[in-house]
Design an enzyme around this catalytic site. Sequence first.
Site, PDB file in Angstrom:
ATOM      1  N   ASN A  51       0.701  -1.314  -0.113  1.00 24.75           N
ATOM      2  CA  ASN A  51       0.110  -0.473  -0.274  1.00 24.75           C
ATOM      3  C   ASN A  51       0.708   1.049   0.240  1.00 24.75           C
ATOM      4  O   ASN A  51       0.600   2.401  -0.461  1.00 24.75           O
ATOM      5  CB  ASN A  51      -0.936  -0.009   0.649  1.00 24.75           C
ATOM      6  N   ARG A 377     -11.486  -3.699 -13.918  1.00 21.68           N
ATOM      7  CA  ARG A 377     -10.394  -4.969 -13.681  1.00 21.68           C
ATOM      8  C   ARG A 377     -10.758  -6.280 -13.991  1.00 21.68           C
ATOM      9  O   ARG A 377     -11.539  -6.761 -13.182  1.00 21.68           O
ATOM     10  CB  ARG A 377      -9.492  -5.021 -12.342  1.00 21.68           C
ATOM     11  N   HIS A 437     -15.689   3.362 -14.550  1.00 26.16           N
ATOM     12  CA  HIS A 437     -15.198   2.451 -13.187  1.00 26.16           C
ATOM     13  C   HIS A 437     -17.139   1.923 -13.057  1.00 26.16           C
ATOM     14  O   HIS A 437     -17.389   0.927 -11.731  1.00 26.16           O
ATOM     15  CB  HIS A 437     -15.040   3.573 -12.318  1.00 26.16           C
ATOM     16  N   TYR A 470     -12.792  -9.575  -1.561  1.00 24.46           N
ATOM     17  CA  TYR A 470     -13.408  -8.262  -0.848  1.00 24.46           C
ATOM     18  C   TYR A 470     -14.852  -8.737  -0.821  1.00 24.46           C
ATOM     19  O   TYR A 470     -15.715  -9.021  -1.484  1.00 24.46           O
ATOM     20  CB  TYR A 470     -13.437  -7.677  -2.283  1.00 24.46           C
ATOM     21  N   ARG A 563     -13.958   2.338   5.282  1.00 25.26           N
ATOM     22  CA  ARG A 563     -13.045   1.444   5.336  1.00 25.26           C
ATOM     23  C   ARG A 563     -11.564   2.458   5.300  1.00 25.26           C
ATOM     24  O   ARG A 563     -10.601   2.357   5.823  1.00 25.26           O
ATOM     25  CB  ARG A 563     -12.694   0.533   4.369  1.00 25.26           C
ATOM     26  N   HIS A 591     -15.103  -3.472   0.703  1.00 24.11           N
ATOM     27  CA  HIS A 591     -15.324  -2.862  -1.208  1.00 24.11           C
ATOM     28  C   HIS A 591     -16.317  -2.488  -1.230  1.00 24.11           C
ATOM     29  O   HIS A 591     -16.418  -1.261  -1.982  1.00 24.11           O
ATOM     30  CB  HIS A 591     -14.864  -3.967  -1.351  1.00 24.11           C
TER      31      HIS A 591
END
Length: 704
Positions: A51, A377, A437, A470, A563, A591
């Site tokens: 990260n 993705r 997205h 997720y 989160r 998520h």
Amino acid sequence: MSQAGQPYDLSYTQNRELSWLKFNKRVLEEAEDQTVPLIERFRFLSIFTKNLDEFFMVRVGSLFDLSILAPGTRDNKSGQTPAQQLEMIYDAVRLLIQQRDAVYTQLTGELEKNGLRDIAYEKLKGKEKEYVQAYYKEQVQPLLSPQIIDRNHPFPHLKNKGLYIAALLQDKQGKKKSFLGIVGVPETVARILFLPGKTGEFVRIENILLAHVKKIFKIYPIQERAVIAVTRNADISYDDDQFDEAETDFRSQMVKLLKKRERLAPVRLEMQGESPQLLRLLRQMLRLNENQSYICSCPLTLEYVDLLKDCAPSLYDPPHSPVYPDYLNRQRPVWEQAQQRDILLFYPYHSMRPFLDLLKEAAADTKVLSIKITIYRLARNSSIVKHLCAAAENGKDVTVLVELRARFDEKNNIEWARELEEAGCQVIYGIEGYKCHAKICLITRKEKNGLSYITQIGTGNYNEKTAGIYTDFSLITADRSLAQDAVDFFQNMLIGNLHGHYQKLLVAPFALKRSLLQMIEDEITRGPKGHILIKANSITERQIIDKLAEASQAGVKVELIIRGICCLVPGIPGKTDNITVTSIVGRFLEHSRIYCFGDGDQRKIYLSSADLMTRNQTRRVEIACPVESPELKEWFSGYLDILLADNTKARRLAPSGDFCHIDPAGAPPFSSQEYWLKHPPHLTPTVLSKHAAFSRWLSRLWKD
């Protein structure tokens, strides 16, 4: 970012970057949690490190550019210039690195007690040392390309986050002048070498090279040596002026931009071990200041943790296999079942298999006319692509909107786009200046009395791997109004129309934020009877933050489950004292995005692909879809109550801007993720009611 002089109330906001670093600190705290299995703690340490790498590549890289191009620009949550933010980041990261190193030392000590030993090369003896030396000579040494840096040998390009051995060499003529030697750790060699006959004992490849550095630079005396890694700015721009005007194919343009990313400027130097002269020389050659260099005792990458699984399976979380929903009949086509009722998949507790089965059925069904889908993705071996290609090869009209600008997945998406095109799919790349997205799929089938549709809308990507780790939702519905919206959405994307009108879907960049602000305003008019409950990954959008603060001041109860980044600070008297912010960091990445407004039968609930960030609300194509089934609305209300009852993995944001562990105040320990692992969602009306009753009991327990 705002221009200097623009007024903002900064009393209830905090800097985005500082908030993100606090989120990553929460990840690091999971590595300290004694209740987490030992190697899972080590994995959290690896996630923290990765990260932080991406943070420097993207956020620090972007601020570095901004400090040069627009030094007077001020962040609209903290009022800081880019240079001030960078100084704040460097100081905060240094403390996190110290904490990370201490956690690493503690974990390696505990791992050794359990038979997992990272052996220092110097401690190898007898046959072990012979084995490692033979491995080095046969498998590693032929791959090395050592280089000295002097007038005739320019400083090499160090790959982003590649591992290198750097050595301070003494002039072979015996002069006092020192110079640099560099050798890269081969990427094709495994990160660790297990010792024969010693399950769980290994040597890291960089330590093997470090031990052989005298042989590598054999004609030069070694003064200092260290393992190093350079982090480069990866914040490439997709603006028109970055492209070659003669190049008309967007995919080819993206390939060129990815090559450019590999050459962008360094923003950080990491060194494992103390080598002060070597550090100064490297900083000088990389043109980095002291704040941009970090000395670590922890290895510079920790992804080799995944290679330890076979050595100590008992030190991992118990294996989790997502279940096929028991309210679906595996012997019947998913299409038929979706026509009868809405299907909700809850990852990672539910398997993605029903959606994959739906695509597979559609690819083979002679009555299916078309499949349209957005791709952001994908998994490395994507079944999604396999089924889409099969559908095209079977004569279906398959349209795939592939977002080539998905950060760090650009190369994968370019390859998928080629494969889809070769199979006969129509591939488009979205609208210039706006990433797509949104997660939506539309399947159209010819029936005797006309056309029928199945629409799938999700909060997460079409990625089989992340669907197993997720928490996300996937709604599959035969609702004709939503299908018509999906038809309009894809047609609008094909002609570049961002201003489309939709019956039920809220679509960014124009309608979503406007609708959210209006729904917040509607709750404001209800005053203390108003209720807003939002689950998202991050909140940074200033207008939404200010509107939520206004709601708090009107007495509206505002509950946020965030989160990651939260630029809104709750509990500020007279400003945000009716707002609470909860963050859950656990085994699975939280998520999903859910927006709730109001209570009871009138409550509005939306599933969305969009966070409450400026980029999602104004610079991306995003979708929010209403949940209209009374049973599912009740279930989601219960689900959110269960999240808010978490007193184990949840933390609350304090007025100081820091997240604090929740005091259970005598209540039994409760983890929402553990609850769902033990009680996989059964979305039948009877069990829906049981979960709703349980969530109400939890809520009462929490209030008591």
